[in-house]
Write an enzyme that holds these catalytic residues in place. Sequence first.
Site, PDB file in Angstrom:
ATOM      1  CE1 TYR A 266      -3.574   2.681   0.531  1.00 51.65           C
ATOM      2  CE2 TYR A 266      -1.875   3.653   1.916  1.00 51.65           C
ATOM      3  CZ  TYR A 266      -3.053   3.768   1.216  1.00 51.65           C
ATOM      4  OH  TYR A 266      -3.698   4.966   1.182  1.00 51.65           O
ATOM      5  CG  ASP A 301      -9.353  -1.990   0.890  1.00 49.23           C
ATOM      6  OD1 ASP A 301      -9.438  -0.759   0.952  1.00 49.23           O
ATOM      7  OD2 ASP A 301      -8.655  -2.663   1.667  1.00 49.23           O
ATOM      8  CE  LYS A 373      -8.360  -4.987   5.093  1.00 51.66           C
ATOM      9  NZ  LYS A 373      -8.463  -4.606   3.696  1.00 51.66           N
TER      10      LYS A 373
END
Length: 538
Positions: A266, A301, A373
Amino acid sequence: MAPEGKLDLDPEVVRTARRLAARAAEPVIAMARTHTTVSVERALLRLAGLAGADAGGRPWVNHLADAVRDQVGLEHGVALPVWDALRTGPHRDLADLARAAARGTARFRLPAGDDAAAAREASGLAARAGIARIDHRRAERARMLREVGDPPRPLIYLIVATGDIFEDIPQAQAAAREGADVVAVIRSTGQSLLDFVPEGATREGYAGTYATQENFRLMRAALDEVSRELGRYVRLTNYASGLCMPEIAALAGLERLDMMLNDCMYGIIFRDINPRRTFIDQRFSRQVHARAGIVVNTGEDNYLTTADAVDAAHTVVVSQLLNERFGHEAGLRDDQLGLGHAFEIDPAVPSSFRLELAHAQLVRELFPGAPLKYMPPTKHMSGNIFAGYLLDAFFNLAGVLTDQSIILIGMMTEGIHTPWLSDRDLALENVRYVRDACGDLAEDFVPRPGGFVQQRARRVLSEAVQLLERVERDGLLTAIAEGTFGVTRRPADGGKGLEGVVERAPGYHNPAIAILDAEDPHAASTEPAGQAGQEVPA
């Protein structure tokens, strides 16, 4: 072997995917084991008890690590020069030595012989004391879970982010009373780019609240209070990412946070932090997380906010497999791998909900022991709040049908403004209704054999294997440089923080790494790890 699970995935294909991920990760793991960074060295000083900052806000750990680097380099680590200076100089303790370093009056050398052995022993005792404090906090969590109880799954995850820790606290407690099981204190915008950790309680963050040890302590105490009031343990999450990833991981362990956002790529892709710096810092931070019983939350995500959620679905799976491998190597258990994915397919795409179910069920079956998640729709939310509320309900339904572990609540005003407190209450009502109304509906959700959902899931897995073959052949750093994940290209020698990367010399010593490498992080633990979710890190 016969296919298995609701999707009838071929076990050999799954094994091939994991084997390729392990091979792709190995050169990066080898690099992390042979290099250090300024933040890894500062994390050792924090574990040894050094805290605080000068009048200008510069932490003493930065002063001390910089002085060692300037005088003898970091190739051998800070431990030997620092504890040698404590033994041979006039300094009372680490804080006194750090102040002398800030004044320019401290002198460091690389000790040899008996002096080196003495410094090694002293630094080992200091690191052991810090790790013992982390062990104590982990045991404290286990006691709290037994005393107040653990909420049912899926956990409801909610963000608090005012910029002022003293405003965050009552909002977090109110959210818990309305049903939130996990409170995430989102970081101030851009903190990941700071090469120091701010000190003290902060009241002026931007789109979030600064991650500091004191802010961690205050919020943990507040959530413990409301946990006892409600009779269920409310989890706390923050961010171990950016240029100070190892230090923040250490502070999280010391202050008993339950989960930390900590993704393998990320910061590289979305914050332009140097890839080498990120992977080296990440290994140490995940070792600390493993020891502390903290769940890491990964950021797959986010790829779907820049890439198409259908076309790029396989890149999410590839990243999850890499995060799993990096996590296992660092000591994380399956129940500490909060792998991320999202409900981000354009609702105008035909059969979009069926596609979402296929993707979510695939992740569930690939990682059956992970506290997954699941992130709500954000990319395709608009000013139509009624459509947004409906889309969030479909997201909640997908989460329950596919047995996701944590559901981050979606906000109907996501595409308009920072949500009001009343918007949050409506969102909590939405997810509570779906969770309670559906119950254990996942038991009854079985895709039709050979049908749309099964075929789509198998295709995504097949594309993931093909991509892993290329990543394993060309190298993970090359794949990142080519924009494989999240579209953005990040070369291995570019980005922020490369100057803080140092190759270890023979005789390098970091007692915290030595302890974490040598010991089973879960040897004294009997409790399962917490569970977590994720939003976009600052």
